[in-house]
Design an enzyme around this catalytic site. Structure first.
Site, PDB file in Angstrom:
ATOM      1  N   ASP A   8      74.207  73.028  34.183  1.00 19.25           N
ATOM      2  CA  ASP A   8      74.593  73.479  32.841  1.00 19.25           C
ATOM      3  C   ASP A   8      74.707  74.998  32.876  1.00 19.25           C
ATOM      4  O   ASP A   8      73.768  75.688  33.272  1.00 19.25           O
ATOM      5  CB  ASP A   8      73.541  73.029  31.818  1.00 19.25           C
ATOM      6  CG  ASP A   8      73.988  73.258  30.384  1.00 19.25           C
ATOM      7  OD1 ASP A   8      74.022  72.296  29.611  1.00 19.25           O
ATOM      8  OD2 ASP A   8      74.299  74.420  30.037  1.00 19.25           O
ATOM      9  N   GLU A 115      78.914  71.363  31.609  1.00 16.82           N
ATOM     10  CA  GLU A 115      77.866  70.628  32.328  1.00 16.82           C
ATOM     11  C   GLU A 115      78.433  69.486  33.149  1.00 16.82           C
ATOM     12  O   GLU A 115      79.436  68.876  32.780  1.00 16.82           O
ATOM     13  CB  GLU A 115      76.786  70.112  31.370  1.00 16.82           C
ATOM     14  CG  GLU A 115      77.336  69.227  30.300  1.00 16.82           C
ATOM     15  CD  GLU A 115      76.260  68.628  29.393  1.00 16.82           C
ATOM     16  OE1 GLU A 115      75.147  68.338  29.841  1.00 16.82           O
ATOM     17  OE2 GLU A 115      76.595  68.431  28.214  1.00 16.82           O
TER      18      GLU A 115
HETATM   19  P1  TTP Z   1      75.571  74.591  25.639  1.00 14.82           P
HETATM   20  O1  TTP Z   1      75.425  74.307  27.108  1.00 14.82           O
HETATM   21  O2  TTP Z   1      74.860  73.712  24.695  1.00 14.82           O
HETATM   22  O3  TTP Z   1      75.093  76.081  25.329  1.00 14.82           O
HETATM   23  P2  TTP Z   1      75.267  77.402  26.167  1.00 14.82           P
HETATM   24  O4  TTP Z   1      75.879  77.135  27.505  1.00 14.82           O
HETATM   25  O5  TTP Z   1      75.983  78.408  25.337  1.00 14.82           O
HETATM   26  O6  TTP Z   1      73.786  77.914  26.333  1.00 14.82           O
HETATM   27  P3  TTP Z   1      72.622  77.327  27.272  1.00 14.82           P
HETATM   28  O7  TTP Z   1      72.288  78.437  28.208  1.00 14.82           O
HETATM   29  O8  TTP Z   1      71.519  76.988  26.342  1.00 14.82           O
HETATM   30  O9  TTP Z   1      73.179  76.132  27.979  1.00 14.82           O
HETATM   31  O10 TTP Z   1      77.098  74.553  25.245  1.00 14.82           O
HETATM   32  C1  TTP Z   1      78.121  75.017  26.108  1.00 14.82           C
HETATM   33  C2  TTP Z   1      79.206  75.717  25.331  1.00 14.82           C
HETATM   34  O11 TTP Z   1      79.767  74.833  24.364  1.00 14.82           O
HETATM   35  C3  TTP Z   1      78.721  76.922  24.560  1.00 14.82           C
HETATM   36  O12 TTP Z   1      78.738  78.113  25.344  1.00 14.82           O
HETATM   37  C4  TTP Z   1      79.673  76.980  23.402  1.00 14.82           C
HETATM   38  C5  TTP Z   1      80.099  75.550  23.174  1.00 14.82           C
HETATM   39  N1  TTP Z   1      79.399  74.998  21.993  1.00 14.82           N
HETATM   40  C6  TTP Z   1      80.028  75.060  20.752  1.00 14.82           C
HETATM   41  O13 TTP Z   1      81.159  75.537  20.649  1.00 14.82           O
HETATM   42  N2  TTP Z   1      79.344  74.575  19.652  1.00 14.82           N
HETATM   43  C7  TTP Z   1      78.071  74.044  19.725  1.00 14.82           C
HETATM   44  O14 TTP Z   1      77.492  73.633  18.706  1.00 14.82           O
HETATM   45  C8  TTP Z   1      77.438  73.986  21.018  1.00 14.82           C
HETATM   46  C9  TTP Z   1      76.041  73.435  21.159  1.00 14.82           C
HETATM   47  C10 TTP Z   1      78.136  74.475  22.116  1.00 14.82           C
HETATM   48 MG    MG Z   2      75.178  75.628  28.720  1.00 18.80          MG
END
Ligand code: TTP
Ligand code: MG
Length: 358
Positions: A8, A115
């Protein structure tokens, strides 16, 4: 022995922005809707780790994020950069990340834009599988200047929770023997399938951790959660046999573009539409499809009013010219009285094909 990895990306959209805009490096960054000085509508897509310290997170209203950033700034902490972001750029980076993972494992499930699950059982030992995970992280850092967190475990459930365990830039390895104890102290919410509502209703019963939840028998869980109960009983003990889902076929392929300035310049709009059709057709071919049947055009006006119109052909077509023609026909009404009586300027257009055939 099953060995499953879950990767991820860390603060994915924000990390890409930080990489591509050196002037933002180290600053709090929020990617999402236009905050419009606190009046903006829409939500936060993601925030980088410094911005998360201000309490800003995914799916939060952008106006609330703006307020949190203002509070921090007034306290003398660094100002937050609000960035609109470009989904297309993130998709491109995502595809390259997935390609890196595929260089190291044959069975890969791209689970979301940032991911992937990958099967490392072929490595034969946990130590060798962990080496492969370190290698994947290293290559992502070298080739994309981005960090990823990886979890390695005996199944998808453990791998997913493990990848989240030491973010950012983490690698968490959990053996089959450790799996049950690894889960026990975690909040119930960490178990995929337990959302905020279930979390609350369990909290009312005094159940906060996975260990607490293990007091229930399969029958009690069934009573509470229905069909899902027995499955949950297994999950909270670290058991989960779901296979990786690799045969993911895109139902649609599309491109969209937000113009630099809102416009009703027909020449410009049609040129962009043609370029997009060309890109879409290239991707249809690149992904191994030969034909499409449905064409969809999306138009977003300057005031964010967004509409899509689609047309399904009587028979599948393999013609790029037909795609251009159909897309033009769908777009036309937005350029005149029919769909756009107020002559609103256009902010974005998109083209998508569906019902793909081989
Ligand atoms: P995530 O993997 O949930 O978050 P992240 O990569 O930004 O942070 P983390 O280090 O905690 O993994 O989501 C991946 C991408 O998906 C995120 O960068 C932006 C997008 N996204 C949205 O657009 N809306 C949302 O509600 C979420 C959860 C993610
Ligand atoms: Mg992420």
């Amino acid at each position: 022995m099953r060995l499953i990895g879950h990767l991820d990306m860390d603060a994915f959209f924000a990390a890409v922005e930080e990489r591509d805009h050196p002037e933002l490096r180290g600053q709090p960054i929020v990617v999402g809707a236009d905050p419009a000085g606190g009046q903006g509508r829409g939500v936060v897509a993601t925030a980088n780790y410094p911005a998360r310290k201000y309490g800003i997170h995914s799916a939060m209203p952008i106006s609330q994020a703006w307020k949190a950033a203002e509070v921090a700034r007034r306290r003398g902490r660094p100002a937050t950069a609000f960035v609109r972001g470009s989904h297309r750029r993130y998709s491109e980076v995502s595809e390259r990340i997935m390609a890196i993972v595929r260089r190291h494992a044959q069975v890969v499930e791209a689970a979301s834009i940032d991911e992937a699950y990958f099967d490392l059982s072929f490595a034969g030992s946990l130590a060798r599988a962990a080496d492969i995970c370190r290698q994947i992280k290293l290559i992502i850092k070298e080739e994309e200047q981005l960090t990823a967190s990886i979890g390695l475990g005996p199944n998808k459930l453990i791998a997913k929770i493990a990848s989240d365990f030491q973010k950012p830039d983490g690698l968490t390895v959990v053996t089959a023997e450790e799996a049950e104890n690894f889960l026990a102290p975690l909040p119930v919410r960490k178990i995929p399938g337990i959302g905020p509502k279930t979390e609350k209703s369990l909290a009312r019963l005094g159940i906060k951790t996975v260990r607490d939840l293990k007091r229930f028998s399969p029958e009690q869980l069934q009573e509470r959660f229905g069909k899902w109960g027995p499955e949950l009983y297994e999950r909270i003990r670290g058991r989960h046999e779901s296979p990786l889902v690799t045969e993911w076929e895109p139902k649609s392929i599309g491109e969209q573009e937000t113009f630099g300035t809102d416009t009703l310049d027909l020449n410009f709009i049609f040129t962009r539409l043609w370029v997009m059709c060309h890109e879409v057709f290239k991707r249809v071919k690149a992904e191994g499809f030969l034909t499409y049947r449905t064409v969809v055009v999306t138009v977003r006006c300057a005031d964010f009013d967004t509409k899509s119109r689609s047309h399904t052909l009587p028979t599948p077509s393999d013609s790029p010219r037909r795609l251009r023609f159909e897309a033009m026909k769908l777009l036309m009404p937005f350029l005149d009285q029919r769909e756009n009586p107020k002559h609103k300027l256009i902010r974005l257009i998109g083209v998508r094909v569906e019902k793909l055939g081989k």
